[in-house]
Design a protein around this motif. Structure first.
Motif, PDB file in Angstrom:
ATOM      1  N   UNK A 102       0.850  -1.204   0.000  1.00  0.00           N
ATOM      2  CA  UNK A 102       0.000   0.000   0.000  1.00  0.00           C
ATOM      3  C   UNK A 102       0.877   1.244   0.000  1.00  0.00           C
ATOM      4  N   UNK A 103       1.997   1.180   0.719  1.00  0.00           N
ATOM      5  CA  UNK A 103       2.955   2.287   0.662  1.00  0.00           C
ATOM      6  C   UNK A 103       3.519   2.418  -0.751  1.00  0.00           C
ATOM      7  N   UNK A 104       3.788   1.280  -1.391  1.00  0.00           N
ATOM      8  CA  UNK A 104       4.291   1.302  -2.761  1.00  0.00           C
ATOM      9  C   UNK A 104       3.266   1.943  -3.705  1.00  0.00           C
ATOM     10  N   UNK A 105       1.973   1.664  -3.493  1.00  0.00           N
ATOM     11  CA  UNK A 105       0.918   2.287  -4.305  1.00  0.00           C
ATOM     12  C   UNK A 105       1.014   3.797  -4.166  1.00  0.00           C
ATOM     13  N   UNK A 106       1.056   4.267  -2.924  1.00  0.00           N
ATOM     14  CA  UNK A 106       1.126   5.708  -2.676  1.00  0.00           C
ATOM     15  C   UNK A 106       2.388   6.308  -3.282  1.00  0.00           C
ATOM     16  N   UNK A 107       3.495   5.602  -3.167  1.00  0.00           N
ATOM     17  CA  UNK A 107       4.771   6.085  -3.695  1.00  0.00           C
ATOM     18  C   UNK A 107       4.713   6.175  -5.219  1.00  0.00           C
ATOM     19  N   UNK A 108       4.173   5.143  -5.860  1.00  0.00           N
ATOM     20  CA  UNK A 108       4.102   5.124  -7.322  1.00  0.00           C
ATOM     21  C   UNK A 108       3.231   6.251  -7.854  1.00  0.00           C
ATOM     22  N   UNK A 109       2.256   6.673  -7.055  1.00  0.00           N
ATOM     23  CA  UNK A 109       1.327   7.708  -7.502  1.00  0.00           C
ATOM     24  C   UNK A 109       1.676   9.103  -6.988  1.00  0.00           C
ATOM     25  N   UNK A 110       2.663   9.200  -6.113  1.00  0.00           N
ATOM     26  CA  UNK A 110       3.016  10.489  -5.514  1.00  0.00           C
ATOM     27  C   UNK A 110       3.767  11.372  -6.512  1.00  0.00           C
ATOM     28  N   UNK A 111       3.540  12.673  -6.374  1.00  0.00           N
ATOM     29  CA  UNK A 111       4.250  13.639  -7.213  1.00  0.00           C
ATOM     30  C   UNK A 111       5.014  14.654  -6.372  1.00  0.00           C
ATOM     31  N   UNK A 112       4.636  14.801  -5.120  1.00  0.00           N
ATOM     32  CA  UNK A 112       5.284  15.761  -4.224  1.00  0.00           C
ATOM     33  C   UNK A 112       6.583  15.159  -3.681  1.00  0.00           C
ATOM     34  N   UNK A 113       7.690  15.871  -3.843  1.00  0.00           N
ATOM     35  CA  UNK A 113       8.993  15.335  -3.434  1.00  0.00           C
ATOM     36  C   UNK A 113       9.082  15.089  -1.925  1.00  0.00           C
TER      37      UNK A 113
END
Length: 145
Positions: free
Chosen positions: A27-38
């Protein structure tokens, strides 16, 4: 008999702790893959690393107590418990999954992930399916064959 009960209790307790983490990490990987904010990306990198390193000892302790249980019951029991052979195979698949998470962690750490959030959502279902199968095998002990 008391020793076996302690081994079972420890085996299941560490397994629950391991699965709690192995369910959350993708689930963290999902959020990471979709994140744009550094800032969010850097925070996720830290969370992923801490979680994976935190749950790895639980995986090792789950396997250790499982092997001690097999040893306690004896080789004759192990040889006839076909359900257990299937369970052990599934645990080996889960250990490979856990190991692959280290690879994914490396890719995210170095900003080399090429997979989508959708991939990680599907990836997240693998341990769920393994858990269902392992619990059924361990508690129902179906006769196979």
């Amino acid at each position: 008999m008391m020793t076996i009960l302690w081994l079972k209790a420890l085996h299941v307790s560490f397994m629950v702790a391991w699965f709690a983490g192995i369910f959350y990490l993708p689930r963290l990987f999902v959020n990471h893959a979709e994140a744009t904010d550094s800032n969010v990306i850097e925070q996720l990198k830290g969370m992923e690393k801490r979680l994976l390193y935190f749950i790895t000892p639980f995986a090792l302790l789950t396997v250790t107590f499982g092997l001690l249980l097999i040893y306690s019951y004896g080789i004759a029991w192990f040889n006839t418990a076909i359900w257990l052979h299937i369970k052990v195979t599934l645990v080996l698949v889960l250990l490979a999954y856990h190991g692959y998470c280290f690879r994914l962690l490396y890719l995210f750490k170095h900003d080399k992930n090429t997979r989508s959030g959708r991939f990680y959502r599907i990836f997240n279902e693998i341990p769920v399916l393994i858990l269902f199968a392992v619990v059924i095998l361990a508690y129902v002990k179906p006769s196979v064959g």
